[in-house]
Design a protein around this motif. Structure first.
Motif, PDB file in Angstrom:
ATOM      1  N   THR A  38       0.822  -1.204   0.000  1.00  0.00           N
ATOM      2  CA  THR A  38       0.000   0.000   0.000  1.00  0.00           C
ATOM      3  C   THR A  38       0.860   1.259   0.000  1.00  0.00           C
ATOM      4  O   THR A  38       0.534   2.263  -0.649  1.00  0.00           O
ATOM      5  N   GLU A  39       1.967   1.219   0.720  1.00  0.00           N
ATOM      6  CA  GLU A  39       2.839   2.397   0.819  1.00  0.00           C
ATOM      7  C   GLU A  39       3.483   2.769  -0.521  1.00  0.00           C
ATOM      8  O   GLU A  39       3.933   3.902  -0.705  1.00  0.00           O
ATOM      9  N   ASP A  40       3.535   1.833  -1.470  1.00  0.00           N
ATOM     10  CA  ASP A  40       4.148   2.108  -2.771  1.00  0.00           C
ATOM     11  C   ASP A  40       3.192   2.779  -3.748  1.00  0.00           C
ATOM     12  O   ASP A  40       3.630   3.318  -4.775  1.00  0.00           O
ATOM     13  N   LEU A  41       1.892   2.732  -3.476  1.00  0.00           N
ATOM     14  CA  LEU A  41       0.902   3.041  -4.506  1.00  0.00           C
ATOM     15  C   LEU A  41       1.022   4.456  -5.062  1.00  0.00           C
ATOM     16  O   LEU A  41       0.920   4.659  -6.279  1.00  0.00           O
ATOM     17  N   GLU A  42       1.217   5.426  -4.219  1.00  0.00           N
ATOM     18  CA  GLU A  42       1.278   6.801  -4.710  1.00  0.00           C
ATOM     19  C   GLU A  42       2.454   6.998  -5.660  1.00  0.00           C
ATOM     20  O   GLU A  42       2.310   7.617  -6.728  1.00  0.00           O
ATOM     21  N   ASN A  43       3.626   6.473  -5.308  1.00  0.00           N
ATOM     22  CA  ASN A  43       4.798   6.605  -6.182  1.00  0.00           C
ATOM     23  C   ASN A  43       4.619   5.821  -7.473  1.00  0.00           C
ATOM     24  O   ASN A  43       5.020   6.281  -8.555  1.00  0.00           O
ATOM     25  N   VAL A  44       4.023   4.636  -7.389  1.00  0.00           N
ATOM     26  CA  VAL A  44       3.789   3.843  -8.588  1.00  0.00           C
ATOM     27  C   VAL A  44       2.787   4.546  -9.507  1.00  0.00           C
ATOM     28  O   VAL A  44       2.966   4.604 -10.726  1.00  0.00           O
ATOM     29  N   ALA A  45       1.722   5.114  -8.917  1.00  0.00           N
ATOM     30  CA  ALA A  45       0.730   5.840  -9.709  1.00  0.00           C
ATOM     31  C   ALA A  45       1.348   7.042 -10.408  1.00  0.00           C
ATOM     32  O   ALA A  45       1.061   7.320 -11.581  1.00  0.00           O
ATOM     33  N   ALA A  46       2.203   7.776  -9.696  1.00  0.00           N
ATOM     34  CA  ALA A  46       2.861   8.937 -10.300  1.00  0.00           C
ATOM     35  C   ALA A  46       3.753   8.520 -11.458  1.00  0.00           C
ATOM     36  O   ALA A  46       3.776   9.169 -12.514  1.00  0.00           O
ATOM     37  N   LEU A  47       4.477   7.417 -11.288  1.00  0.00           N
ATOM     38  CA  LEU A  47       5.332   6.921 -12.369  1.00  0.00           C
ATOM     39  C   LEU A  47       4.488   6.473 -13.557  1.00  0.00           C
ATOM     40  O   LEU A  47       4.833   6.753 -14.713  1.00  0.00           O
ATOM     41  N   PHE A  48       3.379   5.797 -13.282  1.00  0.00           N
ATOM     42  CA  PHE A  48       2.490   5.351 -14.354  1.00  0.00           C
ATOM     43  C   PHE A  48       1.977   6.529 -15.175  1.00  0.00           C
ATOM     44  O   PHE A  48       1.985   6.501 -16.415  1.00  0.00           O
ATOM     45  N   LEU A  49       1.521   7.579 -14.509  1.00  0.00           N
ATOM     46  CA  LEU A  49       0.984   8.739 -15.221  1.00  0.00           C
ATOM     47  C   LEU A  49       2.066   9.440 -16.030  1.00  0.00           C
ATOM     48  O   LEU A  49       1.806   9.946 -17.129  1.00  0.00           O
ATOM     49  N   THR A  50       3.281   9.458 -15.519  1.00  0.00           N
ATOM     50  CA  THR A  50       4.390  10.063 -16.255  1.00  0.00           C
ATOM     51  C   THR A  50       4.726   9.267 -17.506  1.00  0.00           C
ATOM     52  O   THR A  50       4.952   9.833 -18.587  1.00  0.00           O
ATOM     53  N   LYS A  51       4.726   7.946 -17.378  1.00  0.00           N
ATOM     54  CA  LYS A  51       5.141   7.092 -18.488  1.00  0.00           C
ATOM     55  C   LYS A  51       4.049   6.886 -19.532  1.00  0.00           C
ATOM     56  O   LYS A  51       4.333   6.825 -20.728  1.00  0.00           O
ATOM     57  N   PHE A  52       2.797   6.766 -19.075  1.00  0.00           N
ATOM     58  CA  PHE A  52       1.740   6.337 -19.987  1.00  0.00           C
ATOM     59  C   PHE A  52       0.641   7.361 -20.230  1.00  0.00           C
ATOM     60  O   PHE A  52      -0.196   7.156 -21.107  1.00  0.00           O
ATOM     61  N   ARG A  53       0.602   8.446 -19.470  1.00  0.00           N
ATOM     62  CA  ARG A  53      -0.443   9.442 -19.694  1.00  0.00           C
ATOM     63  C   ARG A  53       0.116  10.834 -19.974  1.00  0.00           C
ATOM     64  O   ARG A  53      -0.590  11.669 -20.516  1.00  0.00           O
ATOM     65  N   HIS A  54       1.345  11.102 -19.581  1.00  0.00           N
ATOM     66  CA  HIS A  54       1.977  12.416 -19.802  1.00  0.00           C
ATOM     67  C   HIS A  54       1.080  13.542 -19.270  1.00  0.00           C
ATOM     68  O   HIS A  54       0.934  14.584 -19.889  1.00  0.00           O
ATOM     69  N   ARG A  55       0.453  13.277 -18.124  1.00  0.00           N
ATOM     70  CA  ARG A  55      -0.521  14.227 -17.575  1.00  0.00           C
ATOM     71  C   ARG A  55       0.181  15.327 -16.782  1.00  0.00           C
ATOM     72  O   ARG A  55       1.063  15.082 -15.990  1.00  0.00           O
ATOM     73  N   ARG A  56      -0.279  16.569 -17.027  1.00  0.00           N
ATOM     74  CA  ARG A  56       0.216  17.714 -16.268  1.00  0.00           C
ATOM     75  C   ARG A  56      -0.903  18.393 -15.465  1.00  0.00           C
ATOM     76  O   ARG A  56      -0.645  18.923 -14.385  1.00  0.00           O
ATOM     77  N   HIS A  57      -2.118  18.423 -16.017  1.00  0.00           N
ATOM     78  CA  HIS A  57      -3.220  19.082 -15.332  1.00  0.00           C
ATOM     79  C   HIS A  57      -3.915  18.106 -14.375  1.00  0.00           C
ATOM     80  O   HIS A  57      -4.032  16.921 -14.659  1.00  0.00           O
ATOM     81  N   HIS A  58      -4.409  18.627 -13.247  1.00  0.00           N
ATOM     82  CA  HIS A  58      -5.131  17.830 -12.249  1.00  0.00           C
ATOM     83  C   HIS A  58      -4.303  16.618 -11.818  1.00  0.00           C
ATOM     84  O   HIS A  58      -4.833  15.542 -11.569  1.00  0.00           O
ATOM     85  N   ARG A  59      -2.987  16.783 -11.714  1.00  0.00           N
ATOM     86  CA  ARG A  59      -2.118  15.636 -11.470  1.00  0.00           C
ATOM     87  C   ARG A  59      -2.356  15.017 -10.095  1.00  0.00           C
ATOM     88  O   ARG A  59      -2.360  13.785  -9.969  1.00  0.00           O
TER      89      ARG A  59
END
Length: 389
Positions: A31-52
């Motif tokens: 559970t403690e990894d989820l936030e960092n994993v989610a951030a990495l996922f969005l960087t790699k596969f969504r390239h999201r900047r808004h509402h991050r």
């Protein structure tokens, strides 16, 4: 392991051990990894900047439900020597059978490394750790070219036909507009839609009707629900030597999870039957009026693949979809070739690895049910924008 003809159930799968080296460690996701994993996922596969921040929270929550709520985590993280996340591999447990013998399978989903913290070790470490688990086969249907480069030296078998995506266009202008709007949601529809309608009018308003395939029985199309689909799909795939083994309500639960996917509209089911009411084929697809339908699963029996494909395309057109896309498979290719306005493109690597000779032979001969529900494209991670309301 040696394969025998017994019907013994699968052995208990133990979590891969924590693997340490001078380059870092690999352990199960927590559970403690989820936030960092989610951030990495969005960087790699969504390239999201808004509402991050919102997107990270929602992605982390979905990953918790997907990978952790079922009990022991099969997903893996790599932690570098400085204690930071170096990489992640999403893994879902599944069960297969080969001619009646039970097999444990690992379905590999998102596979990513952080280039800011990883120096080329995370990917190989994650794969090697996964291979130390007690799985009989490992599979993926969404590997990108970077993942292919990691996996091919580790004796993964590539299924070239399953790596393709087919697209059937109903209204070319409207489909182009829908795809542009999906890629750039900010584009105004008032500018796109009139141009699309004008183009389609010049092109003949609608594309030609799909080819009607001959069948040894008179068939008719009928809508079905998720429960009926879950009941009939296993019967229709019984002629595959290597096929899923869904037990104890597992398939209905999987369909309920698949129905949470939002990018392409609600999940719809249908099938074809003969005059006696026998189901000859079934399909499930996401779709909504004005959008591009996305095939989740199609399965026909015997000579009825063509009629099943015709029914799928007719259902999507009647719904008002502007086209349909789906993953190719060997038994569907002859029918796809007979339709007009069908195009193919590379969409993602489909690969299987097994140390069991009989499993490897079934894969080589194409006698495997793979993709769709036996992959990870049905998850929200494959397409959904977690930052939207």
């Amino acid at each position: 392991m040696d394969l025998d003809s017994s019907n013994a159930g699968p052995q208990k799968i133990t979590a891969p051990p924590v693997v340490d080296s001078q380059h870092g460690s690999v352990r199960p996701l927590t559970t403690e990894d989820l936030e960092n994993v989610a951030a990495l996922f969005l960087t790699k596969f969504r390239h999201r900047r808004h509402h991050r921040d919102r997107a990270i929270a929602r992605t982390a929550q979905y990953m918790r439900e997907l990978y952790l709520d079922g009990g022991e985590s099969k997903a893996l993280v790599q932690i570098n020597p400085q204690g930071r996340l170096g990489g992640f591999m999403g893994v879902l447990k599944a069960r297969y059978e080969l001619n009646g013998t039970a097999l444990n399978a690992a379905i590999i989903g998102p596979f990513m490394t952080d280039s800011n913290t990883d120096h080329g070790w995370a990917g190989p470490q994650l794969l090697r750790t996964l291979h130390q688990g007690e799985y009989d086969l490992y599979l993926t249907d969404s590997a990108n070219r970077t993942s292919l480069a990691f996996a091919r030296p580790m004796k993964y078998q590539l299924l070239p036909v399953h790596c393709l995506e087919w697209t059937c266009v109903f209204r070319p202008g409207a489909m182009a507009a829908a795809m542009l709007h999906r890629k750039w949601p900010g584009l105004p529809r008032l500018a796109l839609d009139p141009c699309a309608r004008a183009f389609d009018a010049l092109a003949g308003r609608r594309s030609e009707l799909p080819a009607q395939h001959s069948s040894s029985h008179r068939v008719h199309r009928e809508p079905i629900d998720a429960a009926q689909f879950a009941e009939r799909l296993p019967m229709l795939m019984s002629d595959y030597a290597l096929r899923p083994s869904w037990k104890d309500g597992e398939l209905p639960r999987l369909l309920a999870l698949a129905a949470e996917k939002r990018a392409d509209g609600p999940l719809h089911f249908g099938g074809i039957c003969d005059d006696a009411g026998k189901m000859l084929g079934c399909y499930a697809f996401y779709g909504q009026a004005g959008g591009v339908a996305n095939l989740l699963q199609i399965q026909g029996s015997g000579s009825h693949w063509g009629a099943t494909l015709d029914a799928l395309i007719a259902a999507a057109r009647e719904m008002g979809c502007v086209g349909i896309v789906g993953q190719t498979q060997s038994r569907l290719m002859p029918q796809l070739f007979s339709h007009q306005r069908v195009f193919f493109r590379y969409a993602g690597g489909t690969m299987v690895r097994s140390r069991i000779a009989e499993v490897a032979e079934a894969v080589r001969s194409g006698d495997i049910f793979i993709g769709g529900l036996m992959g990870d494209r049905w998850t929200r991670l494959s397409s959904d924008d977690f930052g939207r309301v």
